[in-house]
Design a protein around this motif. Sequence first.
Motif, PDB file in Angstrom:
ATOM      1  N   ARG A  35       0.783  -1.246   0.000  1.00  0.00           N
ATOM      2  CA  ARG A  35       0.000   0.000   0.000  1.00  0.00           C
ATOM      3  C   ARG A  35       0.807   1.284   0.000  1.00  0.00           C
ATOM      4  O   ARG A  35       0.268   2.338  -0.322  1.00  0.00           O
ATOM      5  CB  ARG A  35      -0.937   0.014   1.216  1.00  0.00           C
ATOM      6  N   ASP A  37       2.732   3.616  -1.630  1.00  0.00           N
ATOM      7  CA  ASP A  37       3.199   3.985  -2.969  1.00  0.00           C
ATOM      8  C   ASP A  37       4.498   4.773  -2.927  1.00  0.00           C
ATOM      9  O   ASP A  37       5.392   4.550  -3.743  1.00  0.00           O
ATOM     10  CB  ASP A  37       2.130   4.822  -3.691  1.00  0.00           C
ATOM     11  N   ARG A  41       8.081   3.829  -4.596  1.00  0.00           N
ATOM     12  CA  ARG A  41       8.671   4.709  -5.619  1.00  0.00           C
ATOM     13  C   ARG A  41      10.115   5.055  -5.259  1.00  0.00           C
ATOM     14  O   ARG A  41      11.003   5.000  -6.118  1.00  0.00           O
ATOM     15  CB  ARG A  41       7.843   5.983  -5.748  1.00  0.00           C
ATOM     16  N   THR A  56       7.518  -1.213 -10.220  1.00  0.00           N
ATOM     17  CA  THR A  56       6.740  -1.447  -9.007  1.00  0.00           C
ATOM     18  C   THR A  56       5.350  -1.966  -9.364  1.00  0.00           C
ATOM     19  O   THR A  56       4.819  -1.673 -10.433  1.00  0.00           O
ATOM     20  CB  THR A  56       6.601  -0.163  -8.176  1.00  0.00           C
ATOM     21  N   ARG A  58       1.632  -2.785  -7.146  1.00  0.00           N
ATOM     22  CA  ARG A  58       0.878  -2.854  -5.895  1.00  0.00           C
ATOM     23  C   ARG A  58      -0.041  -4.077  -5.916  1.00  0.00           C
ATOM     24  O   ARG A  58      -0.749  -4.309  -6.902  1.00  0.00           O
ATOM     25  CB  ARG A  58       0.058  -1.579  -5.721  1.00  0.00           C
TER      26      ARG A  58
END
Length: 248
Positions: A35, A37, A41, A56, A58
Amino acid sequence: MAPVTVVSGGGRGIGAAIARLLGQRGHRVGIGYERDDESARRTAEAVRAAGGEAVTHRLDITDEEQVDALFDTVTESFGQVTGLVCNAGVSGPLGSFSEVSTAVLRRVVDVNVLGTLLCARRGALAMSTRHGGAGGAIVTVSSAAATLGSPHEYVHYAASKAAVDSMAVGLAKELGPEGVRVNSVQPGSVFTEMHAAMGDPERPWKKAEITPLRRSGEPAEIAHAVAWLLSAEASFTTGAVLRVAGGL
């Protein structure tokens, strides 16, 4: 060709340290995260700055379709997966076992056991020569709790990590003839945000008092063990459970 490695739980803590080190070693890294982000990053940027490549994704690793989507994203970005680090895990709050809610028990087992199984299965399908892969390596991230039991802290978490170690030993025997090595790493207490999430941010310093090396570990120290097990230097190592816990 550069190795292509998927790291679950790769956005923060030990997983982020693993991703960064693999980037330094020229890996193309797929960072799976739940969760956060921004942390994912930043980790991806650090991988690129270190000389690797990163993407990446999720996901909830307890969902089979989302695990498939993670591997699909990495394959579409970098090509055939050659390595997997099953790092994602949760513990729930610290406390006596009799006070743990059923919801926490289910979540810990779902993430730590089912999630690792789903990732390992997809990794096996991607790498196994029997399924058209080129071989590779899987490393599961367990815990010293798997053998210590962690009474009055998180017996449920310890039990889930013992399952992870058993999984690695069994998969090593099953997948070895198909060109896939499988090993497990058991960290001890490590300086990560996990302790605060469990309800005791001072825990790493408390654990230092009972650790023979008299300190808790750094995420990078676990990352080096994982990176070695993924590397060609460990080409004859499979089915191993490597303790990296300061003597605990």
